[in-house]
Design a protein around this motif. Structure first.
Motif, PDB file in Angstrom:
ATOM      1  N   TRP A  74      19.194  95.623 -20.476  1.00 13.56           N
ATOM      2  CA  TRP A  74      18.177  94.727 -19.944  1.00 13.56           C
ATOM      3  C   TRP A  74      17.064  94.547 -20.951  1.00 13.56           C
ATOM      4  O   TRP A  74      16.954  95.290 -21.917  1.00 13.56           O
ATOM      5  N   SER A  75      16.254  93.536 -20.698  1.00 16.17           N
ATOM      6  CA  SER A  75      15.082  93.274 -21.517  1.00 16.17           C
ATOM      7  C   SER A  75      14.015  92.643 -20.635  1.00 16.17           C
ATOM      8  O   SER A  75      14.322  91.810 -19.781  1.00 16.17           O
ATOM      9  N   THR A  76      12.778  93.026 -20.848  1.00 13.87           N
ATOM     10  CA  THR A  76      11.681  92.406 -20.123  1.00 13.87           C
ATOM     11  C   THR A  76      11.262  91.149 -20.866  1.00 13.87           C
ATOM     12  O   THR A  76      10.944  91.205 -22.061  1.00 13.87           O
ATOM     13  N   HIS A  78       8.587  88.352 -21.384  1.00 18.00           N
ATOM     14  CA  HIS A  78       7.167  88.134 -21.153  1.00 18.00           C
ATOM     15  C   HIS A  78       6.765  86.683 -21.333  1.00 18.00           C
ATOM     16  O   HIS A  78       5.687  86.279 -20.890  1.00 18.00           O
ATOM     17  N   PRO A  90       6.282  88.327 -16.037  1.00 19.89           N
ATOM     18  CA  PRO A  90       7.419  88.940 -16.710  1.00 19.89           C
ATOM     19  C   PRO A  90       8.580  89.143 -15.727  1.00 19.89           C
ATOM     20  O   PRO A  90       8.363  89.368 -14.538  1.00 19.89           O
ATOM     21  N   TYR A  91       9.816  89.045 -16.244  1.00 22.52           N
ATOM     22  CA  TYR A  91      10.991  89.312 -15.428  1.00 22.52           C
ATOM     23  C   TYR A  91      11.995  90.102 -16.256  1.00 22.52           C
ATOM     24  O   TYR A  91      11.859  90.214 -17.473  1.00 22.52           O
ATOM     25  N   LEU A  92      12.980  90.674 -15.577  1.00 20.13           N
ATOM     26  CA  LEU A  92      13.972  91.514 -16.244  1.00 20.13           C
ATOM     27  C   LEU A  92      15.290  90.757 -16.383  1.00 20.13           C
ATOM     28  O   LEU A  92      16.009  90.561 -15.399  1.00 20.13           O
ATOM     29  N   GLU A 113      10.037  98.061 -13.276  1.00 18.13           N
ATOM     30  CA  GLU A 113      10.506  98.266 -14.650  1.00 18.13           C
ATOM     31  C   GLU A 113      10.616  99.743 -15.024  1.00 18.13           C
ATOM     32  O   GLU A 113      11.539 100.142 -15.729  1.00 18.13           O
TER      33      GLU A 113
END
Length: 138
Positions: A74-76, A78, A90-92, A113
């Motif tokens: 996963w990655s956040t 921004h 922000p979303y994942l 998160e």
């Protein structure tokens, strides 16, 4: 499905529906996740294709997935200037391994998160007819 939201311009969170993908998006609108399975080699795949990416057979059909998965990575995010993502940052963004085998790009929802970890169990849920995943709490 797909198309435009007149207030925000074109949506970039799903591709345009075509004859091949229409069953997938119709099922998602009903809260069901579909994958394709090959009748020749038996392997499942996702995203929808007219042929098996493993053995190239055209003997593929739809099946309903269990909705269970584990988090691969996963990655956040921004910053994303494309609608409707701008309002969600922000979303994942995530890649999950479906219980049936295929890997799927998606979004994690309702997962703080600081609790996210590789291998965590997930289950599918739907937002506006789009499959997203959340923690099963197990």
């Amino acid at each position: 499905m797909g198309g435009h939201d007149e207030a925000d311009g074109p949506r970039h969170d799903r591709p345009e529906t075509d004859a091949l993908t229409r069953p997938y998006w119709e099922a998602a609108a009903e809260g069901r996740l579909l994958i394709r399975r090959c009748g020749a080699c038996g392997r499942a795949h996702h995203y929808p294709r007219e042929f098996c990416p493993h053995c190239w057979s055209e003997q593929v059909g739809w099946e309903e997935a269990s909705g269970r998965a584990v988090l691969y990575t996963w990655s956040t995010v921004h910053r994303n200037d494309l609608p409707p993502f701008t309002a969600r940052v922000p979303y994942l963004a995530a890649v999950v391994d479906l219980a049936e085998g295929p890997r799927m790009m998606t979004e994690l929802v309702d997962c703080p998160e600081d609790t996210v970890r590789a291998g965590m169990p997930l289950e599918v849920t739907f937002r506006d007819g789009i499959p997203v995943f959340s923690s099963t709490g197990r």
